[in-house]
Write a protein that holds these residues in place. Structure first.
Motif, PDB file in Angstrom:
ATOM      1  N   LEU A  19      36.587  55.813  16.676  1.00  0.00           N
ATOM      2  CA  LEU A  19      36.594  54.652  17.740  1.00  0.00           C
ATOM      3  C   LEU A  19      35.335  54.080  17.820  1.00  0.00           C
ATOM      4  CD1 LEU A  19      37.770  53.754  20.241  1.00  0.00           C
ATOM      5  CD2 LEU A  19      36.706  55.731  21.500  1.00  0.00           C
ATOM      6  N   GLU A  20      34.268  54.756  17.126  1.00  0.00           N
ATOM      7  CA  GLU A  20      33.013  54.038  16.986  1.00  0.00           C
ATOM      8  C   GLU A  20      33.086  52.895  16.177  1.00  0.00           C
ATOM      9  OE1 GLU A  20      30.266  57.168  15.725  1.00  0.00           O
ATOM     10  OE2 GLU A  20      30.213  57.942  17.924  1.00  0.00           O
ATOM     11  N   GLY A  21      33.945  53.177  14.930  1.00  0.00           N
ATOM     12  CA  GLY A  21      34.088  52.191  13.919  1.00  0.00           C
ATOM     13  C   GLY A  21      34.722  50.988  14.510  1.00  0.00           C
ATOM     14  N   VAL A  22      35.784  51.034  15.385  1.00  0.00           N
ATOM     15  CA  VAL A  22      36.838  50.050  15.911  1.00  0.00           C
ATOM     16  C   VAL A  22      35.871  49.378  16.809  1.00  0.00           C
ATOM     17  CG1 VAL A  22      38.619  49.410  17.266  1.00  0.00           C
ATOM     18  CG2 VAL A  22      38.714  51.451  15.603  1.00  0.00           C
ATOM     19  N   VAL A  23      35.022  49.941  17.850  1.00  0.00           N
ATOM     20  CA  VAL A  23      34.065  49.432  18.690  1.00  0.00           C
ATOM     21  C   VAL A  23      33.234  48.482  18.267  1.00  0.00           C
ATOM     22  CG1 VAL A  23      32.704  49.732  20.685  1.00  0.00           C
ATOM     23  CG2 VAL A  23      34.914  51.216  20.508  1.00  0.00           C
ATOM     24  N   ARG A  24      32.598  48.967  16.897  1.00  0.00           N
ATOM     25  CA  ARG A  24      31.714  48.142  16.282  1.00  0.00           C
ATOM     26  C   ARG A  24      32.206  46.827  15.966  1.00  0.00           C
ATOM     27  NH1 ARG A  24      30.156  49.008  10.942  1.00  0.00           N
ATOM     28  NH2 ARG A  24      31.024  51.129  10.863  1.00  0.00           N
ATOM     29  N   TYR A  25      33.258  46.937  15.147  1.00  0.00           N
ATOM     30  CA  TYR A  25      33.892  45.539  15.074  1.00  0.00           C
ATOM     31  C   TYR A  25      34.299  44.795  16.244  1.00  0.00           C
ATOM     32  CZ  TYR A  25      36.924  41.931  13.145  1.00  0.00           C
ATOM     33  OH  TYR A  25      37.522  40.658  12.822  1.00  0.00           O
ATOM     34  N   ALA A  26      34.584  45.533  17.325  1.00  0.00           N
ATOM     35  CA  ALA A  26      35.096  44.690  18.494  1.00  0.00           C
ATOM     36  C   ALA A  26      33.631  44.041  19.023  1.00  0.00           C
ATOM     37  CB  ALA A  26      35.720  45.490  19.456  1.00  0.00           C
ATOM     38  N   ARG A  27      32.650  44.622  18.803  1.00  0.00           N
ATOM     39  CA  ARG A  27      31.248  43.846  19.280  1.00  0.00           C
ATOM     40  C   ARG A  27      31.121  42.566  18.450  1.00  0.00           C
ATOM     41  NH1 ARG A  27      28.812  49.249  18.948  1.00  0.00           N
ATOM     42  NH2 ARG A  27      28.866  50.326  21.075  1.00  0.00           N
ATOM     43  N   GLU A  28      31.373  42.736  17.339  1.00  0.00           N
ATOM     44  CA  GLU A  28      31.106  41.448  16.292  1.00  0.00           C
ATOM     45  C   GLU A  28      32.041  40.325  16.691  1.00  0.00           C
ATOM     46  OE1 GLU A  28      31.163  42.986  12.317  1.00  0.00           O
ATOM     47  OE2 GLU A  28      29.754  44.373  12.889  1.00  0.00           O
ATOM     48  N   ALA A  29      33.345  40.863  16.989  1.00  0.00           N
ATOM     49  CA  ALA A  29      34.337  39.784  17.071  1.00  0.00           C
ATOM     50  C   ALA A  29      34.884  39.754  18.477  1.00  0.00           C
ATOM     51  CB  ALA A  29      35.644  40.403  16.180  1.00  0.00           C
ATOM     52  N   GLY A  30      34.495  40.287  19.369  1.00  0.00           N
ATOM     53  CA  GLY A  30      34.844  40.364  20.956  1.00  0.00           C
ATOM     54  C   GLY A  30      35.097  39.028  21.688  1.00  0.00           C
ATOM     55  N   PRO A  31      35.073  38.812  22.906  1.00  0.00           N
ATOM     56  CA  PRO A  31      35.395  40.170  23.662  1.00  0.00           C
ATOM     57  C   PRO A  31      36.552  40.851  23.633  1.00  0.00           C
ATOM     58  CG  PRO A  31      35.691  38.461  24.942  1.00  0.00           C
ATOM     59  CD  PRO A  31      35.427  37.774  23.470  1.00  0.00           C
ATOM     60  N   TRP A  32      36.691  42.182  23.452  1.00  0.00           N
ATOM     61  CA  TRP A  32      37.686  43.191  23.191  1.00  0.00           C
ATOM     62  C   TRP A  32      37.593  44.162  24.470  1.00  0.00           C
ATOM     63  CZ3 TRP A  32      39.550  45.061  17.804  1.00  0.00           C
ATOM     64  CH2 TRP A  32      39.836  43.796  17.083  1.00  0.00           C
ATOM     65  N   VAL A  33      38.617  44.561  24.829  1.00  0.00           N
ATOM     66  CA  VAL A  33      38.700  45.475  26.192  1.00  0.00           C
ATOM     67  C   VAL A  33      39.676  46.626  25.496  1.00  0.00           C
ATOM     68  CG1 VAL A  33      40.562  44.442  27.249  1.00  0.00           C
ATOM     69  CG2 VAL A  33      39.032  46.122  28.613  1.00  0.00           C
ATOM     70  N   PHE A  34      39.250  47.938  25.680  1.00  0.00           N
ATOM     71  CA  PHE A  34      40.185  48.986  25.379  1.00  0.00           C
ATOM     72  C   PHE A  34      40.623  49.859  26.554  1.00  0.00           C
ATOM     73  CE2 PHE A  34      37.271  48.303  22.127  1.00  0.00           C
ATOM     74  CZ  PHE A  34      37.994  48.184  20.903  1.00  0.00           C
ATOM     75  N   TYR A  35      41.822  50.498  26.499  1.00  0.00           N
ATOM     76  CA  TYR A  35      42.401  51.591  27.605  1.00  0.00           C
ATOM     77  C   TYR A  35      42.845  52.803  26.595  1.00  0.00           C
ATOM     78  CZ  TYR A  35      44.896  53.914  31.146  1.00  0.00           C
ATOM     79  OH  TYR A  35      45.313  54.583  31.992  1.00  0.00           O
ATOM     80  N   ARG A  36      42.302  53.929  27.048  1.00  0.00           N
ATOM     81  CA  ARG A  36      42.716  54.818  26.164  1.00  0.00           C
ATOM     82  C   ARG A  36      43.710  55.568  27.043  1.00  0.00           C
ATOM     83  NH1 ARG A  36      38.875  58.867  25.993  1.00  0.00           N
ATOM     84  NH2 ARG A  36      38.010  58.241  27.900  1.00  0.00           N
ATOM     85  N   MET A  37      45.102  55.499  26.329  1.00  0.00           N
ATOM     86  CA  MET A  37      46.163  56.328  26.778  1.00  0.00           C
ATOM     87  C   MET A  37      46.248  57.864  26.413  1.00  0.00           C
ATOM     88  SD  MET A  37      50.131  55.446  26.944  1.00  0.00           S
ATOM     89  CE  MET A  37      49.979  54.056  27.798  1.00  0.00           C
ATOM     90  N   PRO A  38      46.047  58.731  27.141  1.00  0.00           N
ATOM     91  CA  PRO A  38      46.223  60.134  26.634  1.00  0.00           C
ATOM     92  C   PRO A  38      47.373  60.547  25.935  1.00  0.00           C
ATOM     93  CG  PRO A  38      46.524  60.234  29.129  1.00  0.00           C
ATOM     94  CD  PRO A  38      46.051  58.777  28.687  1.00  0.00           C
ATOM     95  N   LEU A  39      47.549  61.242  24.947  1.00  0.00           N
ATOM     96  CA  LEU A  39      48.702  61.597  24.058  1.00  0.00           C
ATOM     97  C   LEU A  39      49.720  62.153  25.219  1.00  0.00           C
ATOM     98  CD1 LEU A  39      47.118  63.355  21.230  1.00  0.00           C
ATOM     99  CD2 LEU A  39      48.317  60.798  21.173  1.00  0.00           C
ATOM    100  N   TYR A  40      49.514  62.803  26.203  1.00  0.00           N
ATOM    101  CA  TYR A  40      50.497  63.583  26.996  1.00  0.00           C
ATOM    102  C   TYR A  40      51.499  62.472  27.757  1.00  0.00           C
ATOM    103  CZ  TYR A  40      47.772  62.794  31.095  1.00  0.00           C
ATOM    104  OH  TYR A  40      46.870  62.327  32.099  1.00  0.00           O
ATOM    105  N   TYR A  41      51.029  61.086  27.927  1.00  0.00           N
ATOM    106  CA  TYR A  41      51.585  59.923  28.441  1.00  0.00           C
ATOM    107  C   TYR A  41      52.913  59.690  27.676  1.00  0.00           C
ATOM    108  CZ  TYR A  41      52.910  55.887  30.756  1.00  0.00           C
ATOM    109  OH  TYR A  41      53.357  54.753  31.786  1.00  0.00           O
ATOM    110  N   ARG A  42      52.773  59.622  26.278  1.00  0.00           N
ATOM    111  CA  ARG A  42      53.949  59.356  25.473  1.00  0.00           C
ATOM    112  C   ARG A  42      54.880  60.758  25.570  1.00  0.00           C
ATOM    113  NH1 ARG A  42      55.275  59.923  19.781  1.00  0.00           N
ATOM    114  NH2 ARG A  42      56.852  58.372  19.251  1.00  0.00           N
ATOM    115  N   GLU A  43      54.197  61.805  25.616  1.00  0.00           N
ATOM    116  CA  GLU A  43      55.274  63.206  25.463  1.00  0.00           C
ATOM    117  C   GLU A  43      56.082  63.032  27.050  1.00  0.00           C
ATOM    118  OE1 GLU A  43      52.531  66.402  25.147  1.00  0.00           O
ATOM    119  OE2 GLU A  43      51.829  65.786  23.283  1.00  0.00           O
ATOM    120  N   LEU A  44      55.400  62.493  28.124  1.00  0.00           N
ATOM    121  CA  LEU A  44      56.184  62.585  29.290  1.00  0.00           C
ATOM    122  C   LEU A  44      57.088  61.510  29.457  1.00  0.00           C
ATOM    123  CD1 LEU A  44      53.063  63.490  31.793  1.00  0.00           C
ATOM    124  CD2 LEU A  44      54.886  64.770  31.253  1.00  0.00           C
TER     125      LEU A  44
END
Length: 385
Positions: A19-44
């Motif tokens: 995630l740190e690597g993805v965010v580092r790219y986003a800071r260079e190319a942004g603006p980007w926004v992220f939403y962290r969906m927990p794995l259990y959401y897909r399970e449910l």
């Protein structure tokens, strides 16, 4: 603003570095926004639920850890998806994957250089990263004519976790020949081994030397003794994931492409601090080389510390380690040089000198032969940007 949906596990050191690597790219190319969906959401809610949520939020791309993929459902989104491998690589989608086989080979070569003749692998076969790490380890060891003992109680890892049975693992460990070099599929499983050894008074590294993968500092230092581990190029891999997603979003590429995370180096700690050689004098030589390889060192220097002739030393050394004294010293120096390249800002010539190479032109040639890239390319490839 680009919206990225993250459906993966970021509780591990691997996940956080990614995630740190993805965010580092986003800071260079942004603006980007992220939403962290927990794995259990897909399970449910299944893939249909993920698709509904992504559509409502207006996601531009997804990074997901998926054990199975319903392309018919996910393709309805018509947005780029990069799948973090768990069970298998996904056909028809871009994969965040790894050189799992090469990681296993690196582990085998590390132990072989330490003189081990018995080897074990702790992992399963129903996930691609465990299976291929085991295959690389087994193939590299088998080439030297040695067996690999594997833990197999008839069960498999299912849905991400295995019901750990310390007593069953202890029986397997106690039955293994000693001393033995054990490669675990990752640090989580390597920690299981060191914990069981502690419970049943199995000496590490005297009886069993243990090596993991991921170099998760927390897990490695919880272990007693601290775990040696293979460091992966995870954060730079995350950066490449961000870059790839951006290319997809801007329609610069359309065909699926994989990001392959490479093993970088072995970070040695207490769990592998021994040599498994039958000849005590060769053991002395190995220890002496490890302490002095940064200094001028010759076979004549080694002969002075043991009662062997040059010919006997060379013959016994190769029998124990699979390589000549010169090759071993060069290997140690190259690994030290490689570590200095990515952990310091030293100029190349100073880094080479710090690893025992006074002639940079010569070391560059040797480095290319061993690492298949120049020292400068190696520094650019594996240094955290």
């Amino acid at each position: 603003m680009i919206k990225i949906l993250l459906l993966t596990d970021f509780s591990s050191g691997y996940g956080r570095s990614l995630l740190e690597g993805v965010v580092r790219y986003a800071r260079e190319a942004g603006p980007w926004v992220f939403y962290r969906m927990p794995l259990y959401y897909r399970e449910l809610h299944g893939d249909e639920g993920v698709v509904r949520w992504a559509e409502e939020w207006g996601a531009d791309a997804i990074i997901a850890q998926l054990t199975d993929v319903d392309l018919n459902v996910l393709n309805r989104l018509d947005i780029p998806i990069i799948v973090q491998n768990y069970k298998e690589r996904c056909h028809g989608l871009s994969n965040l994957t790894g050189d799992y086989y090469g990681t296993g080979v690196m582990a085998a070569e590390f132990f072989i250089r330490k003189g081990y003749k018995a080897f074990a692998y702790y992992g399963f076969t129903d996930t691609v990263w465990m299976r291929e790490r085991g295959e690389g380890f087994r193939d590299a060891v088998s080439e030297k004519g040695y067996p690999v003992y594997t833990f197999d109680d008839g069960r498999q890892l299912s849905d991400g976790q295995w019901n750990f049975d310390a007593e069953r693992v202890s029986r397997w460990l106690l039955d293994l020949p000693k001393p033995i070099a054990l490669f675990a599929c990752d640090d989580y499983y390597a920690l299981q081994i060191t914990e069981v050894c502690k419970m049943y008074n199995i000496d590490i590294p005297g009886d069993i030397a243990v090596l993991g993968v991921d170099n998760d500092n927390l897990l490695c230092n919880i272990s007693d003794p601290a775990l040696s581990s293979i460091e992966l190029d995870v954060e730079n891999g995350g950066y490449e994931v961000g870059k790839l997603l951006h290319q997809f979003i801007e329609k610069k590429i359309t065909a699926p492409a994989d990001v392959i995370i490479k093993p970088v180096r072995i970070v040695s700690r207490g769990s592998t601090e021994r040599f498994a050689v039958s000849d005590k004098y060769i053991g002395q030589v190995l220890a002496y080389i490890d302490e002095n390889y940064c200094n001028p060192l010759s076979v004549d220097d080694l002969i002075r510390i043991i009662p062997y002739s040059r010919r006997v030393l060379e013959k016994k050394f190769k029998s124990e380690t699979g390589m000549s004294v010169y090759q071993y010293i060069q290997q140690q120096r190259i690994e030290k040089f490689a570590a200095l390249l990515i952990t310091t800002d030293l100029p190349l010539t100073e880094a080479a000198a710090g690893a025992g190479f006074p002639d940079y032109k010569n070391v560059s040639r040797i480095f290319v032969k061993m690492k298949e890239m120049t020292p400068l390319q190696y520094r650019k490839r594996f240094t955290i940007r």
